[in-house]
Design an enzyme around this catalytic site. Structure first.
Site, mmCIF file in Angstrom:
data_model
loop_
_atom_site.group_PDB
_atom_site.id
_atom_site.type_symbol
_atom_site.label_atom_id
_atom_site.label_comp_id
_atom_site.label_asym_id
_atom_site.label_seq_id
_atom_site.Cartn_x
_atom_site.Cartn_y
_atom_site.Cartn_z
ATOM 1 N N LYS A 16 2.046 -3.582 6.586
ATOM 2 C CA LYS A 16 2.507 -3.426 5.199
ATOM 3 C C LYS A 16 4.150 -3.445 5.018
ATOM 4 C CE LYS A 16 -1.594 -4.038 3.150
ATOM 5 N NZ LYS A 16 -1.869 -5.363 2.776
ATOM 6 N N SER A 57 0.689 -1.158 -0.048
ATOM 7 C CA SER A 57 0.147 0.105 0.120
ATOM 8 C C SER A 57 0.916 1.274 -0.109
ATOM 9 C CB SER A 57 -0.811 0.081 1.162
ATOM 10 O OG SER A 57 -1.475 1.218 1.359
ATOM 11 N N TYR A 99 -1.771 -0.627 10.837
ATOM 12 C CA TYR A 99 -2.148 -1.311 9.460
ATOM 13 C C TYR A 99 -0.770 -0.924 8.463
ATOM 14 C CZ TYR A 99 -3.599 -1.201 4.769
ATOM 15 O OH TYR A 99 -3.732 -1.299 3.297
#
Ligand code: WQD
Length: 357
Positions: free
Chosen positions: A156, A127, A152
């Site tokens: 990644k 991302s 989050y």
């Protein structure tokens, strides 16, 4: 020539389902595995309607190492695309252990199983969040990653490093057929739905992301859209993002899988930005949605949302050149597809409600 088999982990989800459609249409054998924690069978039914194919499906949790191992033992997997992860930025701040445990364990299980079953090509769903508040825009793949602004985003970054290190280890100490090759695709903001309106985003509860909140406001599920902040240092005061159509994004995955399976990689581990290269503000997106769909959206300006970056958009030259891929759909067409999908959901809910009367 025998078709290659691609495992799509989290393949019943929003991006996973669109990638599954494009892989099948590109002629790959596809196996989908999902635990339905963040989606439901509806998406998967849509995939079967679009492709007309019966797709091998395994309901499982990728945090279950034995189940992952059994999957690799059962199917001869040539490439795996790993989507199975939690992805709500705000929720990750409230529940960090849940996010680190789920997102890291699931990926570690995939890599462990792959390396014990003869190596594999691994495509990781990363991302643009990994860039944080980048100083220089547009960001290239060489732009330094800044400390993640959420658990989050940190998962990644950590998974990118796990893939990089696993690729390095398996290409140094092992014979080529046992090696793992890896590509990380850094998505910007995926939006929209398949042109058939048979698959799309099905957020559970109140949507965190902008476009599903817009379409739910337009259909009457939400009272009013709050635009988080109109006092940013941008032309219209609202944040800038690189909104990429989900079908364009799915096609980038097919191009990356082909690059790996056809032996065209130049490094054992590669990273690509998958965006349009076009910054669009929240206000511009809302205005485009109203115009292309011929409606007036109920919205108001609200305070800034914690964790938001002012602006980010992609330099896509590397993906254009090395993957032979470029985003093609206009933001207007994408917003029309998002609205068509929302109306399809309403139709499905009405049919369900009348059948339950
Ligand atoms: C976009 C803009 C909001 C909702 C995150 C993740 C990224 C990816 C996409 C998973 C921002 C504004 C939003 C609303 C608003 N996630 N907004 N009102 O935060 O850029 O990216 O989701 O793959 O990894 O980081 O996306 O859609 O939440 O927000 O004004 O009700 O819309 O402030 O400026 P974001 P988003």
């Amino acid at each position: 020539m025998a078709k290659n088999t691609v495992l799509v982990s989290g393949g019943a989800g929003y991006i996973g389902s669109h990638v599954t459609v494009e892989l099948i249409e590109a002629g790959y054998n596809v196996v989908v595995a999902d635990n339905f924690s963040n989606c439901d069978a509806t998406c998967f039914e849509g995939v079967k309607k679009i492709t007309g194919k019966k797709i091998p499906f395994v309901e499982m949790d990728f945090c279950d190492a034995e189940a992952v191992n059994d999957l690799f033992a059962k199917y001869k997997i040539d490439a795996v695309i790993h989507f199975a992860a939690f992805k709500a930025v705000g929720e990750s701040v409230e529940k960090p252990v849940l996010y680190y445990k789920n997102n890291l364990c699931s990926f570690l299980n995939v890599l462990d199983a792959a390396s014990h079953h003869g190596g594999c090509n691994v495509l990781f769903s990363s991302s643009a969040t990994v860039y944080g508040e980048a100083e220089n825009l547009p960001v290239t793949e060489k732009t330094p990653r800044l400390p993640a602004t959420s658990p989050y985003g940190n998962t990644k970054q950590i998974c990118e490093d796990i893939l990089r290190d696993t690729v390095k280890a398996t290409n140094v100490n092992r014979s080529p057929e046992w090696a793992i090759k890896g590509i990380a695709l850094r998505y910007f903001n995926p939006i929209g739905a398949h042109p058939s309106a048979l698959i799309g985003e099905l957020p559970r509860g109140v949507p965190n992301n902008l476009v599903p909140f817009i379409t739910q406001t337009a259909i009457g599920k939400r009272e009013c859209l709050s635009i988080f902040g109109n006092d940013y240092p941008t032309a219209d005061g609202t944040c800038l993002r690189d909104y990429i159509d989900v079908v364009d994004l799915a096609k980038a995955h097919v191009a990356a899988v082909a690059r790996m399976l056809e032996g065209r990689m130049e490094e054992d581990y590669e990273i690509f930005n998958i965006g349009t290269g076009r910054p669009v503000s929240v206000y511009e997106l809302v205005s485009a949605f109203e115009k292309v769909n011929g409606l007036k959206l109920n919205y108001k300006y609200a305070p800034r949302r914690a964790g938001d970056v002012v602006a980010i958009w992609a330099d896509t030259a590397l993906a254009n050149e090395k993957l032979g891929w470029k985003a093609e759909r206009s933001v207007e067409d994408t917003l029309a597809s998002a609205w068509a999908w929302e109306k399809h959901i309403a139709e499905m809910e009405a049919v369900k409600a009348s059948s339950e009367e």
